[in-house]
Write a protein that holds these residues in place. Structure first.
Motif, short mmCIF file in Angstrom:
data_model
loop_
_atom_site.label_atom_id
_atom_site.label_comp_id
_atom_site.label_asym_id
_atom_site.label_seq_id
_atom_site.Cartn_x
_atom_site.Cartn_y
_atom_site.Cartn_z
N ASP A 89 1.64 10.77 -7.72
CA ASP A 89 1.69 9.99 -6.72
C ASP A 89 0.68 8.65 -6.97
O ASP A 89 1.03 7.87 -6.42
CB ASP A 89 1.29 10.67 -5.41
N THR A 90 0.18 8.55 -8.08
CA THR A 90 -0.70 7.88 -8.50
C THR A 90 0.02 6.56 -8.75
O THR A 90 0.87 6.28 -9.61
CB THR A 90 -1.53 7.89 -9.82
N ALA A 91 -0.39 5.37 -7.76
CA ALA A 91 0.42 4.10 -8.00
C ALA A 91 -0.27 3.04 -7.29
O ALA A 91 -1.17 3.34 -6.17
CB ALA A 91 1.91 4.34 -7.38
N SER A 109 8.74 -9.33 3.80
CA SER A 109 7.44 -9.57 3.18
C SER A 109 7.04 -8.24 2.73
O SER A 109 7.15 -7.13 3.11
CB SER A 109 6.47 -9.89 4.39
N TRP A 110 6.05 -8.44 1.68
CA TRP A 110 5.41 -7.28 0.95
C TRP A 110 3.97 -7.73 1.05
O TRP A 110 3.63 -8.77 1.16
CB TRP A 110 5.61 -7.10 -0.51
N GLY A 111 3.23 -6.41 1.37
CA GLY A 111 1.61 -6.72 1.12
C GLY A 111 1.20 -6.54 0.14
O GLY A 111 1.95 -6.92 -1.21
N GLN A 112 -0.13 -6.89 -0.20
CA GLN A 112 -0.81 -7.18 -1.23
C GLN A 112 -0.99 -6.03 -2.11
O GLN A 112 -1.33 -6.08 -3.36
CB GLN A 112 -2.24 -7.83 -1.11
N GLY A 113 -0.80 -4.82 -1.56
CA GLY A 113 -0.88 -3.58 -2.52
C GLY A 113 -2.13 -2.80 -2.28
O GLY A 113 -3.07 -3.53 -2.09
N THR A 114 -2.34 -1.61 -2.27
CA THR A 114 -3.46 -0.82 -2.27
C THR A 114 -3.19 0.39 -3.26
O THR A 114 -2.24 1.13 -3.32
CB THR A 114 -3.72 -0.26 -0.84
N GLN A 115 -4.22 0.56 -4.17
CA GLN A 115 -4.25 1.53 -5.06
C GLN A 115 -4.40 2.86 -4.47
O GLN A 115 -5.50 3.16 -3.77
CB GLN A 115 -5.46 1.52 -6.15
#
Length: 120
Positions: A89-91, A109-115
């Protein structure tokens, strides 16, 4: 015109849980679908969970029974509760929002992403 702010990523051990949140703001007339995608280096982004304005949900097979998507319509916020997390699930997880700016104008829209990192 549409801003998405994500929170809740981090590192967790296998079997652990995390909760992601994403809030949409801007000149939004309505939101139809909210969801979460994820991406690992060298691979295409995949949508893992979607929720409609009628609260109908959809999950990719690999997360069924472990992830739960929900939304707070009044707050334009979508959540992803992730339980029994696995190393795979790491992504980087991205919020996805689709809706309307006006009666004739749609947006996605897409968000900026979270690790999210699952590791012992």
């Amino acid at each position: 015109q549409v801003q998405l702010v994500e929170s809740g990523g981090g590192m967790v051990q296998p079997g652990g849980s995390l909760r992601l949140a994403c809030t949409a703001s801007g000149s939004i007339l309505s939101i139809e679908i909210m969801g979460w995608g994820r991406q690992v280096p060298g691979k295409q982004r995949e949508l893992v969970a979607l929720i409609s304005s009628g609260d109908s949900t959809n999950y990719v097979d690999s997360v069924k029974g472990r992830f739960t998507i929900s939304r707070d319509t009044a707050k334009n916020t979508v959540y992803l509760q992730m339980n029994s997390l696995k190393r795979e699930d790491t992504a980087v997880y991205y919020c996805n929002v689709r809706g309307r700016l006006s009666s004739i104008s749609k947006f996605e829209s897409w968000g900026q992403g979270t690790q999210v990192t699952v590791s012992s």
